[in-house]
Design a protein around this motif. Structure first.
Motif, PDB file in Angstrom:
ATOM      1  N   PHE A  83      -6.740  -4.967  -8.785  1.00 51.50           N
ATOM      2  CA  PHE A  83      -6.943  -4.053  -7.896  1.00 51.50           C
ATOM      3  C   PHE A  83      -5.680  -3.421  -7.617  1.00 51.50           C
ATOM      4  O   PHE A  83      -4.511  -3.804  -7.904  1.00 51.50           O
ATOM      5  CB  PHE A  83      -7.500  -4.664  -6.733  1.00 51.50           C
ATOM      6  CG  PHE A  83      -6.709  -5.343  -5.824  1.00 51.50           C
ATOM      7  CD1 PHE A  83      -6.119  -5.102  -4.592  1.00 51.50           C
ATOM      8  CD2 PHE A  83      -6.498  -6.868  -6.098  1.00 51.50           C
ATOM      9  CE1 PHE A  83      -5.284  -5.739  -3.710  1.00 51.50           C
ATOM     10  CE2 PHE A  83      -5.454  -7.690  -5.508  1.00 51.50           C
ATOM     11  CZ  PHE A  83      -5.054  -7.124  -4.085  1.00 51.50           C
ATOM     12  N   PHE A  84      -5.644  -2.260  -7.161  1.00 52.78           N
ATOM     13  CA  PHE A  84      -4.497  -1.357  -6.696  1.00 52.78           C
ATOM     14  C   PHE A  84      -4.689  -0.926  -5.257  1.00 52.78           C
ATOM     15  O   PHE A  84      -5.625  -0.720  -4.652  1.00 52.78           O
ATOM     16  CB  PHE A  84      -4.333  -0.301  -7.785  1.00 52.78           C
ATOM     17  CG  PHE A  84      -5.332   0.774  -7.866  1.00 52.78           C
ATOM     18  CD1 PHE A  84      -5.433   1.621  -6.904  1.00 52.78           C
ATOM     19  CD2 PHE A  84      -6.334   0.555  -8.904  1.00 52.78           C
ATOM     20  CE1 PHE A  84      -6.468   2.743  -7.165  1.00 52.78           C
ATOM     21  CE2 PHE A  84      -7.371   1.610  -8.823  1.00 52.78           C
ATOM     22  CZ  PHE A  84      -7.501   2.571  -8.046  1.00 52.78           C
ATOM     23  N   ARG A  85      -3.594  -0.344  -4.674  1.00 51.25           N
ATOM     24  CA  ARG A  85      -3.415   0.351  -3.451  1.00 51.25           C
ATOM     25  C   ARG A  85      -2.656   1.551  -3.501  1.00 51.25           C
ATOM     26  O   ARG A  85      -1.676   1.568  -4.054  1.00 51.25           O
ATOM     27  CB  ARG A  85      -2.942  -0.807  -2.458  1.00 51.25           C
ATOM     28  CG  ARG A  85      -2.831  -0.494  -1.057  1.00 51.25           C
ATOM     29  CD  ARG A  85      -2.069  -1.330  -0.126  1.00 51.25           C
ATOM     30  NE  ARG A  85      -2.143  -1.369   1.218  1.00 51.25           N
ATOM     31  CZ  ARG A  85      -1.067  -0.983   1.953  1.00 51.25           C
ATOM     32  NH1 ARG A  85       0.044  -1.031   1.320  1.00 51.25           N
ATOM     33  NH2 ARG A  85      -1.201  -0.980   3.203  1.00 51.25           N
ATOM     34  N   PHE A  86      -3.215   2.608  -2.700  1.00 52.53           N
ATOM     35  CA  PHE A  86      -2.616   3.828  -2.887  1.00 52.53           C
ATOM     36  C   PHE A  86      -2.656   4.701  -1.494  1.00 52.53           C
ATOM     37  O   PHE A  86      -3.554   4.329  -0.832  1.00 52.53           O
ATOM     38  CB  PHE A  86      -2.781   4.843  -4.143  1.00 52.53           C
ATOM     39  CG  PHE A  86      -4.427   5.415  -3.955  1.00 52.53           C
ATOM     40  CD1 PHE A  86      -4.401   6.471  -3.269  1.00 52.53           C
ATOM     41  CD2 PHE A  86      -5.318   4.679  -4.385  1.00 52.53           C
ATOM     42  CE1 PHE A  86      -5.738   7.197  -3.204  1.00 52.53           C
ATOM     43  CE2 PHE A  86      -6.653   5.333  -4.233  1.00 52.53           C
ATOM     44  CZ  PHE A  86      -7.004   6.569  -3.705  1.00 52.53           C
ATOM     45  N   ARG A  87      -1.526   5.332  -1.212  1.00 51.74           N
ATOM     46  CA  ARG A  87      -1.527   5.982  -0.150  1.00 51.74           C
ATOM     47  C   ARG A  87      -2.365   7.269   0.087  1.00 51.74           C
ATOM     48  O   ARG A  87      -2.448   8.072  -0.739  1.00 51.74           O
ATOM     49  CB  ARG A  87      -0.017   6.374   0.399  1.00 51.74           C
ATOM     50  CG  ARG A  87       0.241   6.971   1.576  1.00 51.74           C
ATOM     51  CD  ARG A  87       1.592   7.700   1.828  1.00 51.74           C
ATOM     52  NE  ARG A  87       2.589   6.779   1.427  1.00 51.74           N
ATOM     53  CZ  ARG A  87       3.187   5.911   1.927  1.00 51.74           C
ATOM     54  NH1 ARG A  87       3.022   5.895   3.127  1.00 51.74           N
ATOM     55  NH2 ARG A  87       4.202   5.175   1.445  1.00 51.74           N
ATOM     56  N   TYR A 133      -4.141   3.809   3.785  1.00 51.03           N
ATOM     57  CA  TYR A 133      -4.253   3.454   2.355  1.00 51.03           C
ATOM     58  C   TYR A 133      -5.733   3.295   1.995  1.00 51.03           C
ATOM     59  O   TYR A 133      -6.368   2.904   2.640  1.00 51.03           O
ATOM     60  CB  TYR A 133      -3.506   2.127   2.324  1.00 51.03           C
ATOM     61  CG  TYR A 133      -1.990   2.350   2.457  1.00 51.03           C
ATOM     62  CD1 TYR A 133      -1.002   2.651   1.273  1.00 51.03           C
ATOM     63  CD2 TYR A 133      -1.267   2.294   3.836  1.00 51.03           C
ATOM     64  CE1 TYR A 133       0.279   2.744   1.275  1.00 51.03           C
ATOM     65  CE2 TYR A 133      -0.067   2.452   3.763  1.00 51.03           C
ATOM     66  CZ  TYR A 133       0.805   2.602   2.526  1.00 51.03           C
ATOM     67  OH  TYR A 133       2.113   2.734   2.790  1.00 51.03           O
ATOM     68  N   MET A 134      -5.819   3.236   0.629  1.00 50.06           N
ATOM     69  CA  MET A 134      -7.318   3.071  -0.278  1.00 50.06           C
ATOM     70  C   MET A 134      -6.969   1.757  -1.055  1.00 50.06           C
ATOM     71  O   MET A 134      -5.948   1.888  -1.697  1.00 50.06           O
ATOM     72  CB  MET A 134      -7.659   4.167  -0.523  1.00 50.06           C
ATOM     73  CG  MET A 134      -9.167   3.978  -0.968  1.00 50.06           C
ATOM     74  SD  MET A 134     -10.071   5.551  -1.837  1.00 50.06           S
ATOM     75  CE  MET A 134     -10.183   6.363  -0.235  1.00 50.06           C
ATOM     76  N   TYR A 135      -8.131   1.082  -1.215  1.00 46.82           N
ATOM     77  CA  TYR A 135      -7.918   0.065  -2.193  1.00 46.82           C
ATOM     78  C   TYR A 135      -8.794   0.501  -3.444  1.00 46.82           C
ATOM     79  O   TYR A 135      -9.934   0.719  -2.949  1.00 46.82           O
ATOM     80  CB  TYR A 135      -8.169  -1.214  -1.822  1.00 46.82           C
ATOM     81  CG  TYR A 135      -7.289  -1.622  -0.590  1.00 46.82           C
ATOM     82  CD1 TYR A 135      -5.963  -2.670  -0.718  1.00 46.82           C
ATOM     83  CD2 TYR A 135      -7.314  -1.305   0.608  1.00 46.82           C
ATOM     84  CE1 TYR A 135      -5.417  -2.763   0.333  1.00 46.82           C
ATOM     85  CE2 TYR A 135      -6.579  -1.610   1.801  1.00 46.82           C
ATOM     86  CZ  TYR A 135      -5.482  -2.560   1.616  1.00 46.82           C
ATOM     87  OH  TYR A 135      -4.510  -2.673   2.404  1.00 46.82           O
TER      88      TYR A 135
END
Length: 674
Positions: A83-87, A133-135
């Motif tokens: 999984f990743f996380r971005f702004r 933030y979104m995952y």
């Protein structure tokens, strides 16, 4: 070993999609294909139109491993999950967390607001510290086929959510990923329809979530560990304020409660206390691993180490060179500080481009298949099944030997660039830790040897031992702040209509002086060196302190407001008046009037609680009771205010006390003679 839940799709029984309910859990489901000519392409996004073009690009680049598996058999299929996380920027403001933290004043640390606007105020303040933030939770399939161009193809199934609910989305991916590759786009529509009938998420609770003929039973992280972002706030329990350990150790106390600490850091167990401190004070850390699942798990483990502290460090479980923020980090000159963040990477190029990162940790096994999950090895508990490379290592508590000392010295001398030629598990940092490794905890860990089946069950036990210890360590570290969250309830004989006293104001210098005189406490004194006070100084200046402290204060103030409001509802106004002086009665009248106007304001804004109407009626009756015992000249003076006169007018039950005249209320003009 438990298997992933089976899923049978019955079209005629599939529920109807409710887009609004779906948004409580999921923003979108995406299918992303790696095209040889055009690169990463989003083939499907369901529901459509959820992402901006720049967000689509970032999601696409973050949904594939940096490299493909080599030396595979013809027509073989290999899956992995990460999984990743971005702004998600709401506006152009990109303030630095640390600079905003340092600018906060003591006034900010002792707010006097005593209603639910506290949480609303903090929610708006949170946008200063960072954007929403979104995952992205990824199921990646790599199919090797010599008949295809470049010998294979790659596709990823991605779940996008504002929620860091790995315990939910990992098992959901284990169902959805293979289902999509079986039936195509219909899988997205059916899974989305089932998710839309789920009840709203309740942080800190065990939830049963139906998906086809399966049922996901998952524990959600508690509200106090979730950031106040994306316009979402939850009611928090005041018990999360108190510096006490929970009775049930299986209930999550922070994010990523299911992360495999023991398996991920097995070769670096003695360094866990250094990593805990780095997280506490908010130091930037670069995690490098051979595969996305390994670096994601390492980042999740580090975030989970500091529970129940609200982690305000920007963490990126899987970070690539295509991330928009990479250019900013790469442009930092020597001597410039990195922002507080944890980056999980697999591309060795980061070792050169971010060579000034002060703390670099290398984890994971370089085995080519260590990040691949066969269908038989997908666990139903919600976390990725045990990685091969971790199951065959011996517990890394080596005895001292000259050769091990020489190896450590050589590793430090060569620096992290030695990973360019050979992957090794190590940590490079000049940080001098205050906390000493707890050898009694390490001695309790169980080494399962070479048996994979025993290894998995023993890893669960070891994770509980480690998690319990660091939960206790963090709780004791935060305990000295407890008095600043202490709730004061109305005492016997005092007026519940007055505003509650403010919580004790916080001053960093006074706090440190008091703590220095008192000492760190028995638990910490055994585990910390003589410079333990420096750790508190760094914590107060770091990015975690103010968001956590303000959040705890807000919850304490909200609970104190609730208790005083309840005391007003239970107050016997006649008994109270009979024991109160005239001056106190006048003060009580003004206080009750203020509370009534507050309830009216909440009702008009649509933010009133369920018992607001009952509270309003009770307070209005109390206002009449107090008004009727005031001297007549005082009553006439109060009625000079038209708004107050209107508030008193039309009371269904006029209160009359023995020996007191009954006053008929009417609106008195300011020009009327008295």
């Amino acid at each position: 070993m438990s298997r992933s839940p089976s899923f049978s799709m019955k079209t005629e029984l599939s529920p109807k999609l409710d887009p609004k309910s779906l948004q409580q859990w999921v923003v979108a489901f995406c299918i992303i294909r790696f095209d040889l000519e055009q690169g990463q392409l989003i083939e499907e996004c369901y529901p459509p139109g959820c992402l901006k073009p720049e967000e689509e690009l970032e999601v696409a680049f973050s949904s594939f491993p940096d490299s493909v598996t080599q030396h595979q058999n013809r027509s073989s299929i290999h899956d992995c999950m990460f999984f990743f996380r971005f702004r998600r920027q709401k506006n152009s403001q990109t303030g630095n967390v640390s600079s905003n933290v340092k600018a906060a004043t003591d006034k900010d640390l002792s707010p006097k607001t005593t209603d639910k606007s506290v949480l609303r105020r903090l929610k708006s303040n949170n946008n200063v510290y960072g954007s929403t933030y979104m995952y992205g939770y990824v199921f990646n399939r790599e199919r090797h086929d010599e008949r295809l161009k470049r010998g294979g193809e790659q596709k990823s199934v991605v779940i996008l959510s504002h929620r860091p609910y790995s315990s939910v989305f990992k098992p959901l991916l284990q169902i959805m990923g293979p289902l999509y590759f079986d039936i195509g786009k219909k899988a997205l529509e059916h899974i989305a329809a089932y998710v839309s009938i789920w009840p709203a998420p309740v942080p800190g609770k065990l939830m049963e979530l139906p998906i086809g003929n399966a049922m996901l039973k998952v524990n959600l992280p508690p509200a106090h560990s979730l950031p106040l972002e994306s316009g979402v706030s939850f009611e928090e329990s005041p018990s999360s304020v108190a510096p006490f350990l929970p009775n049930n150790q299986y209930v999550p106390q922070g994010l990523f409660h299911d992360a495999d600490i023991f398996g991920t850091f097995r070769a670096l167990l003695l360094q866990l206390w250094v990593l805990w401190e780095l997280l506490i004070v908010g130091e930037p850390i670069l995690i490098i691993a051979p595969t996305p699942p390994q670096c994601c798990e390492a980042v999740a483990c580090l975030v989970s180490l500091v529970a129940p502290l609200l982690c305000s460090v920007d963490f990126r479980p899987y970070f690539t060179i295509h991330n928009p923020e990479f250019a900013q980090l790469n442009s930092l000159q020597e001597g410039e500080k990195f922002p507080p963040m944890i980056l999980g990477v697999t591309n060795l190029f980061f070792l050169k481009s971010l060579r000034n990162m002060p703390h670099i940790v290398s984890v994971g096994s370089p085995s080519p298949n260590s990040n691949r999950l066969s269908p038989a090895n997908r666990a139903s508990t919600g976390r990725i099944a045990k990685l091969e490379g971790f199951g065959l290592q011996q517990l890394s508590l080596k005895k001292f030997s000259p050769s091990s000392l020489l190896s450590a010295v050589k590793l430090r001398r060569d620096g992290p660039l030695c990973l360019m030629t050979e992957h090794k598990e190590a940590i490079w940092s000049t940080y001098a830790a205050t906390t000493k490794p707890d050898t009694s905890i390490l001695n309790r860990l169980i080494d399962a040897g070479m048996s994979p089946r025993i290894e998995e069950s023993m890893s669960v036990v070891n994770n509980e031992i480690l998690r319990r210890h660091f939960l206790e360590l963090t709780t004791n570290f935060l305990a000295p702040f407890g008095p600043y969250f202490r709730i004061i309830t109305p005492s016997e004989g005092s007026s519940p209509f007055l505003d509650p006293p403010p919580l004790p104001p916080f001053n960093a210098d006074e706090f440190l002086a008091t703590l220095s005189a008192r000492g760190p406490g028995k638990f910490l004194s055994k585990r910390m060196r003589s410079n333990w006070l420096d750790l508190y100084r760094r914590f107060l200046k770091g990015p975690n302190f103010i968001p956590w402290f303000q959040r705890r204060r807000a919850v304490a103030e909200q609970e104190q407001y609730r208790l005083w409001r309840q005391a007003r509802m239970n107050a016997d106004i006649q008994k109270f008046i009979s024991k109160t002086s005239e001056v106190e009665i006048v003060d009580s009248f003004n206080a009750i009037e203020r509370h009534i106007l507050g309830e009216l304001q909440l009702q008009q804004s649509g933010k009133a609680s369920a018992d607001s109407t009952a509270t309003y009626q009770k307070l209005k009756g109390d206002l009449w009771a107090v008004f009727n015992v005031l001297p007549k000249d005082m009553q006439q003076l109060l009625l000079m205010n038209p708004e107050r006169a209107a508030l008193l007018q039309g009371n269904p039950e006029q209160t009359k006390l023995p020996g007191r005249p009954l006053i008929q209320v009417g609106v008195i003009s300011s020009t009327s003679p008295r």
